[in-house]
Motif scaffolding. Structure first.
Motif, PDB file in Angstrom:
ATOM      1  N   GLY A 293      -8.102  12.462   6.144  1.00 27.47           N
ATOM      2  CA  GLY A 293      -8.950  12.301   5.010  1.00 27.47           C
ATOM      3  C   GLY A 293      -8.504  12.150   3.645  1.00 27.47           C
TER       4      GLY A 293
ATOM      5  N   TRP B 222      -8.124   9.665   2.132  1.00 24.78           N
ATOM      6  CA  TRP B 222      -6.875   8.537   1.064  1.00 24.78           C
ATOM      7  C   TRP B 222      -8.542   8.202   0.194  1.00 24.78           C
ATOM      8  N   PRO B 223      -7.702   7.593  -1.328  1.00 27.51           N
ATOM      9  CA  PRO B 223      -8.474   6.681  -1.721  1.00 27.51           C
ATOM     10  C   PRO B 223      -9.111   5.545  -0.774  1.00 27.51           C
ATOM     11  N   GLN B 224      -9.387   4.177  -1.612  1.00 30.26           N
ATOM     12  CA  GLN B 224     -10.146   3.173  -0.426  1.00 30.26           C
ATOM     13  C   GLN B 224      -9.943   1.828  -1.234  1.00 30.26           C
TER      14      GLN B 224
ATOM     15  N   THR C 283     -11.703  -3.291   4.417  1.00 27.57           N
ATOM     16  CA  THR C 283     -11.403  -2.165   3.228  1.00 27.57           C
ATOM     17  C   THR C 283     -10.387  -1.787   3.728  1.00 27.57           C
TER      18      THR C 283
ATOM     19  N   ARG D  53      -7.559   2.185   3.717  1.00 30.26           N
ATOM     20  CA  ARG D  53      -7.543   3.976   2.708  1.00 30.26           C
ATOM     21  C   ARG D  53      -5.876   3.444   2.751  1.00 30.26           C
ATOM     22  N   HIS D  54      -5.234   4.289   1.987  1.00 28.60           N
ATOM     23  CA  HIS D  54      -3.741   4.295   1.539  1.00 28.60           C
ATOM     24  C   HIS D  54      -4.043   5.860   0.915  1.00 28.60           C
TER      25      HIS D  54
ATOM     26  N   GLN E 136      -1.724   7.650  -0.951  1.00 32.31           N
ATOM     27  CA  GLN E 136      -1.227   8.272  -2.492  1.00 32.31           C
ATOM     28  C   GLN E 136      -0.420   7.939  -3.255  1.00 32.31           C
TER      29      GLN E 136
ATOM     30  N   ARG F  68     -10.278   0.466   8.038  1.00 30.89           N
ATOM     31  CA  ARG F  68     -11.446   0.921   7.580  1.00 30.89           C
ATOM     32  C   ARG F  68     -12.246   0.014   9.170  1.00 30.89           C
TER      33      ARG F  68
END
Length: 267
Positions: free
Chosen positions: A65, A67-69, A122, A124-125, A127, A136
């Motif tokens: 987890g 990861w920014p969304q 949405t 997540r990728h 950084q 998501r």
């Protein structure tokens, strides 16, 4: 130079000392050789563990987890036959740090069941790698891959750790025996047999009268090749011990030392 030594409880013998009172560790650099071997194994296994941990951490990023969304728009759909049936490869467009990123992600559904083109989803990728993305609500089987990878990597690493443990155990064994000098015993072979593939059981009757018969069990793999002694022949062996029955064993004219046990032979 001759001397008397207690090799094991109840086993005291008189034998020559080919190197005088020099400790066994100072002959053939025995202690230094064991430490070098153990250190080399430790460095190798430590490097392997670090490499495996970094690989697992990298591959498991979607699982860990953090990861920014962001919101992404579906730009395309391509259906293909995946490993577990039909799957859909989705084109994505999303903003990251004031730049537009285009990437692709696969969902394990038919395209008719996946988000249609133009839909906002949405994502997540990673950084550092903006193209490494996960939608998501449609996670891939990353956790299965990570579990399989951990088993594949850490099973041999556990065996390597055991390999290192054996090396340091031998260092400690030499350290316990290091202060004793080498004693050389020559006698007539009373019994000789392989207790295991590389383990020789040998019984010697020292040539000097009044001496107890010696029963010796030691590994032959660390010692350079020698013909196995036969009953009735004369044989010489070097032993270093502190009186506990645990000894180092070497053979005159051959390189290498082995660990062994010694006791008075029971008739």
């Amino acid at each position: 130079m001759d001397g008397t030594t207690l090799l094991a409880p109840g086993l005291q013998v008189r034998a020559s000392k080919p190197f005088g009172d020099r400790p066994a560790r100072d002959v053939d650099a025995l202690m230094a050789q064991r430490i070098r071997s153990a250190r080399a194994r430790t460095v190798f296994v430590s490097f392997a563990f670090i490499l495996a941990a970094l690989t697992l951490w990298h591959e498991g990023k979607p699982v860990w987890g953090f990861w920014p969304q962001t919101n992404a728009i579906i730009t395309s759909q391509d259906e293909f036959e995946g490993r577990y049936g039909k799957a859909c490869n989705l084109g994505l467009a999303y903003p990251v740090d004031n730049q537009q990123v285009r990437s692709r992600a696969t969902v394990s559904k038919r395209c008719a069941e996946a988000p249609p083109i133009g839909t906002t989803v949405t994502v997540r990728h990673d950084q550092f790698d903006y193209g490494w993305v996960e939608i998501r609500g449609y996670p891939g089987p990353t956790w299965i891959w990570v579990m399989g990878l951990s088993v594949i990597m850490f099973t041999p690493l556990a065996l390597l750790a055991l390999y290192v443990g054996v090396a340091w155990r031998r260092v400690l064994a030499v350290r316990r025996l290091r202060d004793a000098p080498w004693f050389e015993i020559t006698g007539t072979v009373r019994a000789s047999s392989l207790a295991a593939q590389n383990l020789l059981r040998l019984s010697l009757q020292p040539t000097e009268p009044g001496q107890p018969e010696v029963d010796l069990l030691f590994g032959i793999r660390p010692i350079s090749f020698f013909p196995l002694p036969t009953v009735g022949t004369s044989f010489s062996v070097r032993i270093a011990g502190t009186g506990t029955g645990k000894v180092l064993v070497a053979l005159p004219g051959h390189t290498g030392e082995a660990f062994g046990t010694v006791s008075a032979r029971r008739l």
